[in-house]
Design an enzyme around this catalytic site. Sequence first.
Site, PDB file in Angstrom:
ATOM      1  N   GLU A 175      -2.249 -15.543  -3.884  1.00 38.58           N
ATOM      2  CA  GLU A 175      -1.662 -14.421  -4.609  1.00 38.58           C
ATOM      3  C   GLU A 175      -1.243 -14.888  -5.999  1.00 38.58           C
ATOM      4  OE1 GLU A 175      -0.050 -11.218  -6.238  1.00 38.58           O
ATOM      5  OE2 GLU A 175      -1.264 -11.168  -4.415  1.00 38.58           O
ATOM      6  N   GLN A 188       0.828  -1.201   0.000  1.00 41.88           N
ATOM      7  CA  GLN A 188       0.000   0.000   0.000  1.00 41.88           C
ATOM      8  C   GLN A 188       0.867   1.257   0.000  1.00 41.88           C
ATOM      9  OE1 GLN A 188      -3.241   0.294  -0.326  1.00 41.88           O
ATOM     10  NE2 GLN A 188      -3.776  -1.882  -0.237  1.00 41.88           N
ATOM     11  N   TYR A 207      -5.927 -12.309  -3.202  1.00 41.76           N
ATOM     12  CA  TYR A 207      -5.022 -11.268  -3.687  1.00 41.76           C
ATOM     13  C   TYR A 207      -4.195 -10.797  -2.491  1.00 41.76           C
ATOM     14  CZ  TYR A 207      -8.465 -11.255  -7.487  1.00 41.76           C
ATOM     15  OH  TYR A 207      -9.330 -11.629  -8.489  1.00 41.76           O
ATOM     16  N   CYS A 247      -9.665  -0.048  -4.348  1.00 41.52           N
ATOM     17  CA  CYS A 247      -9.063   1.261  -4.625  1.00 41.52           C
ATOM     18  C   CYS A 247      -9.714   1.936  -5.826  1.00 41.52           C
ATOM     19  CB  CYS A 247      -7.555   1.119  -4.858  1.00 41.52           C
ATOM     20  SG  CYS A 247      -7.119   0.074  -6.265  1.00 41.52           S
ATOM     21  N   ASP A 280      -9.051  -8.330  -1.678  1.00 43.96           N
ATOM     22  CA  ASP A 280      -8.345  -7.074  -1.974  1.00 43.96           C
ATOM     23  C   ASP A 280      -7.809  -7.131  -3.403  1.00 43.96           C
ATOM     24  OD1 ASP A 280      -7.018  -4.662  -1.809  1.00 43.96           O
ATOM     25  OD2 ASP A 280      -5.353  -5.424  -0.617  1.00 43.96           O
TER      26      ASP A 280
END
Length: 504
Positions: free
Chosen positions: A358, A301, A334, A451, A424
């Site tokens: 992932e 992030q 993720y 996001c 995410d």
Amino acid sequence: MSEPSLSTTAPDGGRPGGTRRLTVSVGPVAHGGHCVARHEGRVIFVRHAIPGEVVEVNLTEHDDGATFWRADVTRVVEASPDRVAHFWPEADALEAASRGAAPIGGAEFGHISRRRQLALKTDVVREQLERLGGLSAGAVDALLGAGVEDVDADGTPGQQAGLGWRTRVGFAVTPAGRLGMHAHRSHEVLPVQGMPLAVPAVDALRLWELDLSGMERVEVAAPANGSGTLVLLAPAPGLGEKAAGLALKRIDRALQDRPVPPSVARWDPESGTVTVLHGRGWVRETTADHEFRVSGDGFWQIHRKAPQVLTDAALEFLNAGGHLNDGADVADLYAGAGLFSAPLADAVGPAGSVLSVEGSSGTSRDARKNLHAASQVEILQGRVERVLDARTREARGRRTRAAGDQAGALGGGQRRRFDAVVLDPPRAGAGKAVVRALAAAAPQAIAYVSCDPAAFARDVKYFATAGWRLDKLRAFDLYPHTHHVETVALLVPVNPPGRGAVGR
């Protein structure tokens, strides 16, 4: 959405081949960092404006056959009371227009007061959930009553002003070999001297002083904990190996003369290969309770406070719903380097399980290093929907073989469904395939971190079709002076299945 009126136009109406300037009244904000204006019924997406202003714009994309045009503000005729002096000359549209140039991207809200930025981002989240997510205005009001939250309100004066928050910055290199950034929607690279949105360690490198000839990209990772900065150098495509080596050595030597020398590595953006020139090819990131190794090109992030803010919000939603009890089975999809997997492992304890998925092989390797001591965490590298589909088929097979024997159905240490999931996804969102796979996996609850409001809203609609509803929502301004906004949501089934490990 109201239709702003055209105030005045150039004699040829801004058609290709003639003048490209119009004077327009600015309407509401739109997703993507624009405001909406109209000319003869055609939508114009205007950057660097504020709703309610009258501005002169330069049309940057204006084909006759296009359904909409794009434009940048070049002069303000009637200013909003929320217009402020831009903090960054290279990103200031008005200053750039006075030089006949374009502004760089990355600070498209820098001319707007911080208070109004939060309000505009709230409007965008609200509009996307209503238009794309299919929610009623009343439902959105109930969910988003707090609006977009300012995570920098308790920071230093500079942080309160929306500066000094980026721990990751990507730069381009001008044809003259100087540090630069791209103009919006352009291949043109413009020189920069400083990056005021970045944490101080980035500007402390004074990269604008260096001869970066031979490089195409420069990436900087500067952890907020001050543990050491990493500079990634990507040689220009087509540059011979000998020339690339010489350029890399020249830049590395210059960086080692800085008061606090960074780690330096060569980076291939296509393959993700990182070759250390000095120091190490990764950085050490931390939250309140955990430490993470993150490879140079691995995801983390960007905002200095984002890791803690987002993990706190997601786990708060799941804890409040009783989905993270000791012994629970959860998934982190993720998962990156394990930002959510680590606190999830703490929450469920040794008797629980965490499936951490992932897609990136490099980042998945980081997660294995970061979570090696947590035996309850299983790390898989692969596409999320494929992993979920495989797990669902395995669970159905076990149930069939067990013929109703619960112990058999839970054989191999695997429960039939997850108590909770943290989702995410990248900016594009989860998408239909992942939503379908999640619905088939039948978790008790999903904490969705996003996001991008448009992608999130589309996924909310997909979940609604699959029998899920949006139960809670928070939004955070983790990208001050840009149009981006982060949301954390709790999704639950409309008709929840039985609760608890025994009941399942």
